[in-house]
Write a protein that holds these residues in place. Structure first.
Motif, PDB file in Angstrom:
ATOM      1  N   GLU A 188      51.007 -30.166 -16.331  1.00  0.00           N
ATOM      2  CA  GLU A 188      50.853 -30.873 -15.055  1.00  0.00           C
ATOM      3  C   GLU A 188      49.399 -30.847 -14.578  1.00  0.00           C
ATOM      4  OE1 GLU A 188      53.000 -32.801 -13.504  1.00  0.00           O
ATOM      5  OE2 GLU A 188      54.346 -32.403 -15.186  1.00  0.00           O
TER       6      GLU A 188
ATOM      7  N   LYS B 143      47.184 -34.125 -14.016  1.00  0.00           N
ATOM      8  CA  LYS B 143      46.568 -34.353 -12.701  1.00  0.00           C
ATOM      9  C   LYS B 143      45.060 -34.599 -12.842  1.00  0.00           C
ATOM     10  CE  LYS B 143      46.966 -32.424  -8.042  1.00  0.00           C
ATOM     11  NZ  LYS B 143      47.394 -31.271  -7.241  1.00  0.00           N
ATOM     12  N   GLU B 144      44.450 -33.824 -13.713  1.00  0.00           N
ATOM     13  CA  GLU B 144      43.007 -33.960 -13.952  1.00  0.00           C
ATOM     14  C   GLU B 144      42.674 -35.339 -14.530  1.00  0.00           C
ATOM     15  OE1 GLU B 144      40.268 -32.238 -17.420  1.00  0.00           O
ATOM     16  OE2 GLU B 144      41.191 -30.637 -16.232  1.00  0.00           O
TER      17      GLU B 144
ATOM     18  N   GLN C  41      44.588 -38.008 -14.325  1.00  0.00           N
ATOM     19  CA  GLN C  41      44.939 -39.011 -13.315  1.00  0.00           C
ATOM     20  C   GLN C  41      43.753 -39.246 -12.378  1.00  0.00           C
ATOM     21  OE1 GLN C  41      48.599 -40.144 -12.803  1.00  0.00           O
ATOM     22  NE2 GLN C  41      47.369 -41.832 -11.984  1.00  0.00           N
ATOM     23  N   ALA C  42      43.104 -38.156 -11.983  1.00  0.00           N
ATOM     24  CA  ALA C  42      41.929 -38.255 -11.101  1.00  0.00           C
ATOM     25  C   ALA C  42      40.797 -39.000 -11.807  1.00  0.00           C
ATOM     26  CB  ALA C  42      41.470 -36.861 -10.682  1.00  0.00           C
TER      27      ALA C  42
END
Length: 313
Positions: A67, A71-72, A74-75
């Motif tokens: 996750e 998330k990294e 996605q950013a």
């Protein structure tokens, strides 16, 4: 026209030519149909084998690590989208999957994607395009049209080329010819381009000419040319395409399509791909795949009607 577009993000470059082409296409679609704007999703599939093999971590800890990576990334994708300053809305999606092509095709199937756009890789030393295994898998197995982006610009009043097969009367060929030409006309209207049609036909079989002395090779060649020209004229008339924009030539499809695309400086070639998989595909390939290696412009590959992706079964 395309309403739900999936763009494959390339982590190896800052150029993101597929994303830029998607924005260009979506912008034109939105101007034409403002009540039905195109949806663009920037899609990135990530997988790190080391996280899966870490036995020192519990299952929950591995999930947390995954996750964090998602998330990294996605950013990173969101920052990429912001930096382009797109006039169209773009959503992003990052998934964890060990096979990028499966992740892409699953997204297509589950979310009714009607166009996948993917950039190709340029080999700097040889000035040619390198196709990855992911490219080939998507071409063969993706149920919706696939646009492979190279570096050719899409100028107004440029040329788009539809590769058709007008030599036979099989329903599958006729249906695919119609789909290819319809897509080509729609895109040409969208980007203010001229439509051209190309068809190749085989030369005289050498073994027949040798084994049958009375066989007239020139008569055979003329008959083949006339047959294909007649078929091309009928097809062009059905779609109101000027005969001056039709090209019927003897030779292998990949050679003829590449030659015509080069002579008219086509910005896009639209063609069908049969989507063979398994051993026959590895040994034989198909016309679309042979052509792709030769062309310097974008290619839109369409599947025949009724094609079912092996990933959907």
């Amino acid at each position: 026209m395309f309403q739900n577009i999936l763009v494959v993000i390339d982590p190896s470059t800052d150029q993101q030519k597929a994303l830029k082409r998607a924005i260009e296409l979506a912008s034109k679609i939105n101007k034409k149909t403002p009540d039905k704007p195109a949806l663009v999703t920037a899609f990135f599939s990530i997988f790190d084998f080391s996280y899966e093999m870490t036995t020192m971590l519990s299952s929950d800890e591995r999930d947390t690590m995954r996750e964090m990576v998602i998330k990294e990334k996605q950013a990173w994708v969101d920052d990429l989208i912001k930096s382009i300053n797109s006039p169209v809305a773009i959503t992003s999606k990052v998934v964890w999957h060990n096979r990028p092509f499966e992740a892409i095709i699953e997204e297509v199937i589950h979310y009714n994607i009607d166009l996948v756009i993917k950039g190709t890789h340029q080999h700097d030393k040889f000035k040619s395009v390198i196709f990855t295994p992911t490219d080939w898998h998507i071409l063969r197995k993706c149920p919706c049209p696939v646009l492979l982006v190279k570096d050719h610009k899409w100028p107004e009043q440029g040329n788009v080329l539809a590769a058709v097969n007008v030599g036979g009367d099989e329903e599958a060929h006729l249906s695919l010819n119609k789909a290819i030409t319809s897509h080509t006309k729609s895109i040409a209207a969208l980007i203010c381009a001229n439509v051209h049609l190309v068809n190749s036909y085989p030369g005289t079989p050498v073994n027949i000419a040798i084994e049958i002395p009375e066989f007239d090779a020139s008569e055979y060649t003329n008959a083949m040319l006339t047959h294909h020209q007649s078929g091309m004229a009928d097809h062009a008339n059905d779609f109101s395409i000027p005969l001056i924009n039709t090209h019927v030539k003897e030779g292998l499809p990949e050679s003829v399509i590449e030659s015509v695309a080069k002579s008219i400086d086509a910005e896009l070639v639209v063609m069908g791909t049969v989507g063979r998989t398994g051993i026959p595909a590895a040994l034989i390939g198909n016309t679309a795949e042979h052509v792709l290696d030769q062309l310097s412009c974008d290619v839109l590959a369409l599947k025949p009607s009724g094609f079912v992706s092996p990933l959907a079964e």
